[in-house]
Write an enzyme that holds these catalytic residues in place. Structure first.
Site, PDB file in Angstrom:
ATOM      1  N   CYS A 114       0.842  -1.202   0.000  1.00 38.53           N
ATOM      2  CA  CYS A 114       0.000   0.000   0.000  1.00 38.53           C
ATOM      3  C   CYS A 114       0.874   1.248   0.000  1.00 38.53           C
ATOM      4  O   CYS A 114       2.096   1.187   0.132  1.00 38.53           O
ATOM      5  CB  CYS A 114      -0.937   0.012   1.200  1.00 38.53           C
ATOM      6  SG  CYS A 114      -0.112   0.267   2.788  1.00 38.53           S
ATOM      7  N   CYS A 117       3.204   1.829   2.921  1.00 37.88           N
ATOM      8  CA  CYS A 117       4.478   1.100   2.835  1.00 37.88           C
ATOM      9  C   CYS A 117       5.492   1.909   2.026  1.00 37.88           C
ATOM     10  O   CYS A 117       6.662   2.001   2.393  1.00 37.88           O
ATOM     11  CB  CYS A 117       4.268  -0.262   2.180  1.00 37.88           C
ATOM     12  SG  CYS A 117       3.162  -1.371   3.080  1.00 37.88           S
ATOM     13  N   ASP A 519       8.788  20.359 -36.534  1.00 36.83           N
ATOM     14  CA  ASP A 519       9.888  20.528 -37.478  1.00 36.83           C
ATOM     15  C   ASP A 519       9.429  19.959 -38.823  1.00 36.83           C
ATOM     16  O   ASP A 519       8.613  19.034 -38.864  1.00 36.83           O
ATOM     17  CB  ASP A 519      11.118  19.778 -36.974  1.00 36.83           C
ATOM     18  CG  ASP A 519      12.247  19.800 -37.983  1.00 36.83           C
ATOM     19  OD1 ASP A 519      12.626  20.898 -38.424  1.00 36.83           O
ATOM     20  OD2 ASP A 519      12.725  18.706 -38.332  1.00 36.83           O
ATOM     21  N   ASP A 726      13.090  15.582 -34.823  1.00 36.84           N
ATOM     22  CA  ASP A 726      13.788  14.315 -35.045  1.00 36.84           C
ATOM     23  C   ASP A 726      14.759  13.965 -33.921  1.00 36.84           C
ATOM     24  O   ASP A 726      15.380  12.912 -33.943  1.00 36.84           O
ATOM     25  CB  ASP A 726      14.517  14.316 -36.389  1.00 36.84           C
ATOM     26  CG  ASP A 726      15.563  15.428 -36.483  1.00 36.84           C
ATOM     27  OD1 ASP A 726      15.977  15.948 -35.417  1.00 36.84           O
ATOM     28  OD2 ASP A 726      15.969  15.766 -37.599  1.00 36.84           O
ATOM     29  N   ASP A 730      17.083  19.143 -33.609  1.00 36.65           N
ATOM     30  CA  ASP A 730      16.109  19.905 -32.837  1.00 36.65           C
ATOM     31  C   ASP A 730      16.300  19.752 -31.332  1.00 36.65           C
ATOM     32  O   ASP A 730      15.413  20.110 -30.564  1.00 36.65           O
ATOM     33  CB  ASP A 730      14.689  19.458 -33.218  1.00 36.65           C
ATOM     34  CG  ASP A 730      14.430  19.563 -34.708  1.00 36.65           C
ATOM     35  OD1 ASP A 730      14.740  20.626 -35.272  1.00 36.65           O
ATOM     36  OD2 ASP A 730      13.943  18.594 -35.300  1.00 36.65           O
TER      37      ASP A 730
END
Length: 838
Positions: A114, A117, A519, A726, A730
């Site tokens: 849970c 924990c 692009d 790409d 970029d």
């Protein structure tokens, strides 16, 4: 693990040429024989025996599956005691990517069930000096641990985990599944034992409710009920007591504490009535056993649901072969573990086999199925010099591959790491849940106390049952799982369709994007340039017709210079004369976004944009000037070529739009997104492409280094921007954008720069990623709503005494299962979305 000495008589019956089970070295003299893992093993020394026992005790017996028969290990050093084994670099290198001062490891943690924990483990470890990061993946029960090895030893951290009540071992895909099965099997045993007690107590309850509680056998039935409930409480309820005690010991109580208090008080009260023989009260042994059984059923169903959420990651892990056929210097092939390979080794891959490594094809030709990595359904043809990736399936050819990357360093390994990091990450919306969870235990105990005090004057038994119901029914598990379960499912689904999301924050950010910036070259277009026409002073050539001798002679210096470049334009020009000159080019220079220059046979050759020509002071004839004006008017893409300061040719280029580009632009426009085309091409060329896509804003004539500035200006105008590129040219813009989306095959630059990596180059994955982000955030909000609504409705009812402890035990796991089930709907919704758009 069973370890027993074997008699000397049994040893005498063995072959005299024995080899040590651990190190595979010949045994000189009397062997040491022990039963390890249920089988008798021979060892050459006590050191090998101790190492083997420690490895089996740690659940790492798959170590011996990796070491093939006949492979010798180095003699083991003196065995550290207990967890000290994991402080050895020789052991850590199996699980730690880099043995540096600061190290990172994935640990498989048993006992996590849970959000409390998760909170307990993370906060306890972060308080340890030397721990840099501790992050628990609740869905996968894994702990990502980063620590300073000079300040704290790994064994100390593992011992700290043991003190917390959690068993942690280095994560190994070969043993992880077995470990999870073992945990679930133990859970089933406890659940089955509780079910046995519940069924037998049912008859006692029927007898008491039928009138036996008022007769002479009342005490007997009470004692029988106590005898049945006691072992169930001790065995089936032990995990709750263990969790509660560990939490109290570390001053960080978990949600096991209210459950333990509830069952203990109910059992203690019933025991008091039984032992004292009082006729003023009733016993509730059946209630104790029933809600233990129901809670265990809920936890088991949660465990199964979490495993299902992690199926996508497991499928990726299964793609990695464990052995490979290494080509030796003498030309023979030897089957060896992948871990024993080195960069530069040659690996033979037979038809139908999965590639075990990343590498370059040295010899052979075959089609390779890369669908599980890239999403491409059509197998890719691989020839000598082509790149191949681990996990892909070889077709009918026989390949010899030179190793360039292994295991975690392969494209598959990086993908798995990205998915696991995303599943372990936290979105900003989870901070709300993280702030609430630590206070849940205190709030639960307070509400239960108030409930008991309020009803005590009315009826002690009623007050006890109402307070117990409050203790059981209030649980932050559903709230704690609202975000991690949704992110785990979304990350796995994304990976299945070739969309890798770095972390949960990206999903939340992408859901609020207002503008997409694309692009052009290599993103909206295929990035595969081709020459369509060449204009010179005296002739005009079109693709599909043979080159004249004069034009071939003119192209030779251009091809020689372009061979030095990797640009798509350069490849298109070189393709005109594939057998062109290979002479060396002097003074080569490439300027991104402008062009190239070089010296060929003492003549300067300049190729590039019109701006590049003007900067180089190139002279242009009237004929070619008129041609340039015409091309500019049409928006046609081209490059100019000059030799010795004079323009000699204009080369027209075309780059075909991707098939799905127009559909993607239309879909995003329909969703109200702002769309921008960002290109280094001339404005006329970029506007022509935008018009072909149905219209979008155009920002043209931008150099790669200036794209970052353009994104910043859009953000300054109040837009939330996603950049699609790409992943190479970029990279700055991808980092600057609110969300960077890179197309490609998972290269290092893409993964480093982008927030989302699309393994294939299919643009429809951009729309899928956008839809996935919105759906995930909506699911997280729904899950938080489910959890809050559950507690707001059920807790007041429990305090009013309208909910019994048994009903509380049923509804508590139901809330968690609702959250898990709602998160699982992401998988089906995305599959439907993919079908509609695809």
């Amino acid at each position: 693990m069973s370890v027993q000495p074997i008699s000397a008589a049994s040893v005498a019956t063995q072959d005299s040429s024995l080899h040590c089970y651990h190190c595979q070295l010949p045994i000189d003299g009397q062997p040491i024989r022990q039963a390890v893992g249920g089988e008798g093993r021979d060892f050459c020394c006590s050191g090998c025996q101790a190492v083997c026992e420690a490895i089996y005790d740690a659940g790492l017996e798959s170590f011996y599956q990796r070491i093939l028969e006949g492979d010798a290990l180095a003699p083991p050093p003196e065995l550290p005691t207990e967890l000290g084994l994991y402080d050895m670099d020789a052991v850590q290198e199996e699980f730690v990517p880099a043995l540096a001062r600061e190290r990172e490891i994935q640990l498989l943690v048993e006992g996590v069930h849970c959000a409390a924990c998760v909170w307990l483990i993370e906060n306890s470890l972060r308080a340890v000096s030397g721990v840099v990061e501790a992050r628990v993946n609740l869905s996968g029960r894994k702990l990502k641990l980063r620590w300073n090895n000079d300040r704290v030893a790994l064994s100390s951290l593992l011992h700290k985990m043991a003190q917390l009540g959690y068993k942690a071992v280095p994560f190994d895909p070969d043993t992880a599944e077995d470990s999870l099965k073992k945990q679930n099997r133990h859970l089933l045993y406890r659940m089955g034992f509780a079910a046995f007690g519940m069924m037998n107590l049912m008859w006692i309850s029927i007898a008491l409710y039928s009138g036996a509680d008022e007769g002479e056998f009342r005490g007997m039935f009470h004692w029988i009920g106590m005898a049945l409930a006691t072992p169930v409480l001790l065995y089936s309820g032990w995990p709750f007591y263990q969790g509660a005690l560990n939490g109290l010991r570390n001053l960080r109580p978990s949600m096991d504490l209210p459950i333990a208090i509830g069952v203990s008080i109910t059992y203690a009260y019933s025991s008091y009535i039984t032992i004292s023989g009082s006729s003023a009260g009733e016993v509730y042994f059946d209630t104790v056993v029933n809600f233990l059984f129901v809670i265990l059923v809920g936890r088991y169903l949660e465990a199964m649901s979490k495993r299902q959420a992690m199926e996508a990651t497991q499928r990726l892990l299964d793609l990695q072969p464990k052995v490979a056929m290494r080509r030796n210097l003498d030309g023979s092939d030897e089957r060896v573990p992948v871990r024993s390979l080195a960069i530069g080794d040659l690996v033979a891959v037979r038809p139908g086999e999965r590639l075990p490594v990343d590498g370059w094809v040295r010899t052979g030709e075959s089609r390779i199925d890369e669908a599980m990595l890239t999403g491409e359904s059509e197998p890719a043809l691989k020839r000598p010099g082509d790149r191949a990736c681990a996990g892909t399936i070889n077709g009918t050819g026989h390949l010899l591959v030179e190793v360039t990357a292994l295991l975690q360093d392969t494209a598959l390994g990086r993908i798995i790491q990205l998915v696991e990091d995303a599943q372990a990450s936290r979105a900003p919306i989870q901070r709300f849940a993280d702030r609430i969870v630590p206070w849940f235990v205190t709030l639960t105990l307070s509400l239960a106390s108030l409930t008991f005090l309020y009803w005590m004057n009315h009826d002690v038994e009623f007050a006890l049952m109402a307070a117990t119901a409050v203790l059981i029914i209030t649980c932050p598990c559903a709230l704690g799982m609202a975000t991690p379960m949704s992110i785990a499912v979304a990350s796995g689904v994304g990976a299945r369709y070739g969309v890798l999301v770095k972390n949960g924050e990206v999903l939340e950010t992408l859901s609020g994007i207002t503008d997409f910036v694309f692009d052009k070259t290599g993103t909206l277009t295929e990035g595969q340039m081709s020459v369509t026409r060449i204009h010179t002073e005296v002739e005009r050539w079109s693709a599909g017709t043979p080159l004249t001798a004069e034009l071939e002679q003119l192209l030779q210096p251009l091809v020689a210079v372009e061979r030095c470049s990797e640009h798509a334009t350069a490849r298109a020009i070189v393709a005109l004369l594939p057998d062109g000159p290979l002479e060396a080019v002097g003074c080569f220079q490439a300027e991104p976004g402008l062009g190239v220059r070089g010296v060929y046979h003492e003549a300067e050759v300049v190729i590039g944009s019109r701006t590049w020509m003007n900067a180089s002071a190139v002279e242009t004839s009237q004929t070619l000037s008129q041609q340039l004006a015409e091309l500019d008017q049409r928006g046609q893409g081209y490059v100019c070529a000059a030799i010795s300061g004079r323009l000699v040719a204009i080369i027209e280029l075309s780059d075909r739009l991707r098939d799905e580009a127009a559909a993607l632009v239309a879909a995003l426009r329909a969703e109200g997104m702002g769309l921008t085309l960002l290109s280094g091409d001339r404005r006329a060329t970029a506007e022509a492409v935008a018009a072909e896509l149905g219209g979008m804003d155009v920002i043209a004539e931008v150099l790669p280094q200036d794209k970052d500035r353009v994104i910043a200006e859009l953000q300054a105008a109040g837009r939330r921007v996603a950049m699609v590129g790409d992943g190479v040219n970029d990279a700055p813009a991808l980092v600057r954008a609110d969300v960077g989306i890179a197309l490609g095959s998972g290269t290092d630059v893409s993964i480093a720069s982008a927030d989302i990596v699309l393994l294939s180059s299919e643009l429809d994955k951009v729309h899928l990623a956008s839809g996935l982000s919105r759906l995930t955030l909506r699911t997280i909000r729904q899950n938080i709503g489910i959890s809050v609504a559950y507690n707001m409705i059920m807790v007041p009812l429990a305090m009013m005494g309208e909910v019994t402890p048994l009903v509380a035990a049923v509804t508590m796991p139901v809330s968690s299962l609702l959250v898990i089930g709602n998160a699982g709907r992401i998988r089906h919704r995305i599959a439907a979305m993919q079908c509609r758009f695809g």
